[in-house]
Each structure stands twice: as C-alpha cells, then as structure tokens.
Scaffold this motif. Structure first.
Motif, mmCIF file in Angstrom:
data_model
loop_
_atom_site.group_PDB
_atom_site.id
_atom_site.type_symbol
_atom_site.label_atom_id
_atom_site.label_comp_id
_atom_site.label_asym_id
_atom_site.label_seq_id
_atom_site.Cartn_x
_atom_site.Cartn_y
_atom_site.Cartn_z
ATOM 1 N N ASN A 95 -11.343 -3.869 48.648
ATOM 2 C CA ASN A 95 -12.070 -2.610 48.515
ATOM 3 C C ASN A 95 -11.378 -1.693 47.513
ATOM 4 O O ASN A 95 -10.151 -1.627 47.453
ATOM 5 N N GLY A 96 -12.171 -0.977 46.730
ATOM 6 C CA GLY A 96 -11.618 0.019 45.825
ATOM 7 C C GLY A 96 -11.116 -0.524 44.513
ATOM 8 O O GLY A 96 -10.462 0.198 43.755
ATOM 9 N N LEU A 133 -3.985 -8.498 52.661
ATOM 10 C CA LEU A 133 -3.409 -7.215 53.082
ATOM 11 C C LEU A 133 -2.473 -6.658 52.018
ATOM 12 O O LEU A 133 -2.429 -5.446 51.782
ATOM 13 N N GLU A 134 -1.708 -7.539 51.378
ATOM 14 C CA GLU A 134 -0.781 -7.114 50.330
ATOM 15 C C GLU A 134 -1.526 -6.485 49.159
ATOM 16 O O GLU A 134 -1.188 -5.372 48.708
ATOM 17 N N VAL A 135 -2.531 -7.180 48.649
ATOM 18 C CA VAL A 135 -3.264 -6.678 47.488
ATOM 19 C C VAL A 135 -4.050 -5.427 47.844
ATOM 20 O O VAL A 135 -4.122 -4.480 47.057
ATOM 21 N N GLN A 136 -4.635 -5.387 49.057
ATOM 22 C CA GLN A 136 -5.354 -4.185 49.465
ATOM 23 C C GLN A 136 -4.413 -2.990 49.556
ATOM 24 O O GLN A 136 -4.752 -1.878 49.125
ATOM 25 N N ALA A 137 -3.214 -3.215 50.109
ATOM 26 C CA ALA A 137 -2.232 -2.130 50.192
ATOM 27 C C ALA A 137 -1.815 -1.659 48.806
ATOM 28 O O ALA A 137 -1.623 -0.452 48.574
ATOM 29 N N VAL A 154 -3.639 -1.846 45.982
ATOM 30 C CA VAL A 154 -4.759 -1.097 45.402
ATOM 31 C C VAL A 154 -4.846 0.301 46.013
ATOM 32 O O VAL A 154 -4.973 1.298 45.290
ATOM 33 N N ASP A 155 -4.770 0.395 47.326
ATOM 34 C CA ASP A 155 -4.876 1.701 47.991
ATOM 35 C C ASP A 155 -3.759 2.637 47.545
ATOM 36 O O ASP A 155 -3.990 3.818 47.258
ATOM 37 N N GLU A 166 0.900 5.983 44.334
ATOM 38 C CA GLU A 166 2.110 5.626 45.059
ATOM 39 C C GLU A 166 2.398 4.127 44.913
ATOM 40 O O GLU A 166 1.589 3.379 44.368
ATOM 41 N N VAL A 167 3.571 3.706 45.416
ATOM 42 C CA VAL A 167 3.932 2.302 45.511
ATOM 43 C C VAL A 167 4.356 2.036 46.941
ATOM 44 O O VAL A 167 5.123 2.806 47.531
ATOM 45 N N VAL A 168 3.846 0.964 47.530
ATOM 46 C CA VAL A 168 4.264 0.571 48.872
ATOM 47 C C VAL A 168 4.810 -0.847 48.806
ATOM 48 O O VAL A 168 4.635 -1.557 47.821
#
Length: 338
Positions: A29-30, A284-288, A290-291, A297-299
């Motif tokens: 998403n996004g 989950l990694e790629v979604q995080a 992108v978000d 930011e960077v997570v």
C-alpha cells in the motif's frame, strides 16, 4: 513525497529483485513501481513489460537520478551495493538495500559516515528477519524479561542448494550475515568475537567449498551464540532459532503450517527457499519501509547495523581461513550532522 504514492525504482531483477518488483506492484500500500534496471537488460525489459506503467532503465545509476523515481530498492549483487547506495545518498533518495550492505567492513563504514554527514538517515538494510512475526514475538518475549537474562542463542540456517559459484566465503558474507544481525538484535548487544569452524564438507558442495560451517559468536555481555549454516542440504529451506535464558527458553522456525501426526509419522512442510519461508517478513519489511519513507523517516536495520554485520563477517572470513577466533572491533559510531 511529491505524490500520494511513493514512486519506487528497483536495481537488480534477479530472484530477489523480481520478487520485490511483484511485491511493490501488487501488494504494498502507498507505493507504485515505476522503473527497474539490471545489467541483463532484456530480463529487465521483460519484467517491466509484465506490469502496467513500469519502465526498464538500462543504466542503474540513471534510474537513481530519474525524476520519476522517489525511492530505490537495491536488490543487485552485493559487490554493486556501495556504488548504488552512494548514488542514492548523493541524490537524497531513501533506499532499501538488501543484505549485505556491502561486501566488506571498510566500504560499509564509508556508507555509514557518508549518510551521517548528509544530516538525515536514508538507508534501511534488508535484514527482513526482524519483521518476521515469529522473530518479532521472540524479541518481545526476551525484552519483556519474563525469561530472565538471555544466556545463549542457537541458530540453524539451511538451504536446499545454491547457485553456481557460491564459494566458502559467501556462506559467511551472504548467509551467516543474517544470523549475525539477528543475534545482535536479540541480545541487544554487539558481537566481540567470532570463531568459524568447518567440519568435513558435504560431497554435494562444489569442489573446495567448505559447507557446512559452524560459527561461534561471543557477545559483549558474555552471552554465546552458536550458528550452523548449511547451504547444500538438498532438503529445503530451514531457519530455526532457540533462545536460552535464565528461567526458560523459546524456539521458533519449527515448521511452516501445522505439525501433522498420522500413522506413526509426524511432519510439517519444509519451504523450497527463502522467498516462501519469509514471504510475510518481506511484505512487512517493504511495507514498513514505504510507510516510513512517506513520513520522512527510516525504520528497521540501519547502515550501522549493516556495517556491524559486515565487520563480524569480515572477521568470520579471516577465522574461516586461519581456523582461529578473531576479535571484532567496531569504529566509533558517528552521529548525524545537524
């Protein structure tokens, strides 16, 4: 970002890059996949043609500076990472760089220092196990303190087979690097020593390849992690982790799907490769990424995490060569310029 959707370009369209392309184009998403690039230009063109509105760019560095591309996934071979991540940092574009960050500690440190001088974090390193639900639950359990202090971690990393040319040193730099990162993460400490041992190699491995390998990691707080990496098992893709603490232990990765017991047999499904075993983790990694990128930011794992893993693996290659334990020494950690 200049639009509602993060416009993503992908460098490298081998197994991992093609998998990420499909992920960004259909499940994240996004984000919108806008461009791909690979030295195998025909393969890149074929992949681009399989998605609406995606271009193939022959020159990877041109993809980085392309005005339509707002963020970059680096899924090329490790030897290309330094140049490509530098290009992303120079262009001020967020980047998700697959592991390893680079192939050695010196080049990884250069990226750490360059990013810090730029004044803001832009790089997430693709240690996807931190996003896997089982690993995340194990991390929460250890951090809760309910099991007491973590004393030992036992990691098992087995592949069905490898591509031609996967030499002994690559087992350390490309495979063990995952165990190095997850061990640092679970303990919340740096690794101070590594000792890599090579038992009698399997006859299935290419001539001269030392497979399997056992790596013993000593943590700053005195804990120990044992790591088996066996990349030519011929069975499937198995990744397990057991954490042993003062008041209990916990194990993950025992199988995918239910454990079935029937007619004096018990079993569960063994994945074919990493794309199946960690499909959810990659999503989950790629979604995080992108978000976080859309928030500015960077997570997740940072260049420092990539550098620390590279230092350990560089020492691991030395240990594999000499047969002796090697001390791990990290450079001072730089801070971001203000």
């Amino acid at each position: 970002m200049t639009s509602n959707l993060l416009r993503v370009g992908i460098l490298g369209v081998g197994r991992m890059g093609a998998d990420h392309a499909e992920r960004v184009a259909t499940r994240i998403n996004g984000a919108r996949l806008v461009a791909v690039s690979d030295p195998a230009t025909e393969r890149a063109r074929e992949l681009a043609a399989s998605f609406d509105g995606v271009r193939a760019v022959d020159d990877g560095l041109a993809l980085v500076t392309d005005d339509e591309v707002e963020a970059v996934v680096v899924a090329s071979p490790g030897f290309a990472h330094e140049e490509q991540v530098i290009a992303c940092l120079e262009a001020g574009k967020p980047v998700l760089c697959e592991k390893p960050l680079t192939m050695d500690s010196a080049s990884s440190l250069r990226l750490v220092e360059m990013e810090a001088k730029g004044g803001r974090p832009l790089v997430q390193v693709g240690f996807m196990r931190r996003f896997d639900p089982e690993y995340a639950e194990l991390k929460r359990l250890l951090d809760s303190g309910s099991l007491g202090r973590t004393l030992m971690v036992h990691n098992t990393h087995r592949n069905k087979d490898t591509l031609p040319g996967f030499v002994s040193e690559m087992i350390v730099r490309d495979s063990l690097v995952h165990e190095v990162d997850v061990t640092r993460w679970l303990f919340g400490e740096e690794i101070t020593q590594i000792h890599v041992l090579a038992p009698t190699p399997t006859s299935v491995a290419d001539e001269g390849v030392l497979d399997p390998q056992i790596a013993i990691l000593t943590m700053a707080g005195g804990g120990i992690a044992t790591n088996e990496v066996f990349v030519n098992t011929g069975i499937g893709y198995e990744v397990r982790c057991e954490a042993v603490a003062e008041h209990g232990n916990a194990t993950i990765g025992l199988g995918v799907g239910p454990l079935v017991r029937q007619v004096n047999r018990a079993g569960t499904h063994i994945p074919e490769d990493f794309r199946e075993r960690f499909a959810t983790a990659y999503d989950l990694e790629v979604q995080a990424w992108v978000d976080a990128t859309r928030r500015g930011e960077v997570v997740g794992p940072t260049t420092w995490d990539g550098y620390a893993a590279a230092v350990v693996c560089t020492a691991g290659v030395e240990s594999l060569t000499t047969g002796r334990p090697v001390t791990v020494e990290l450079a001072p950690r730089p801070t971001f310029a203000v």
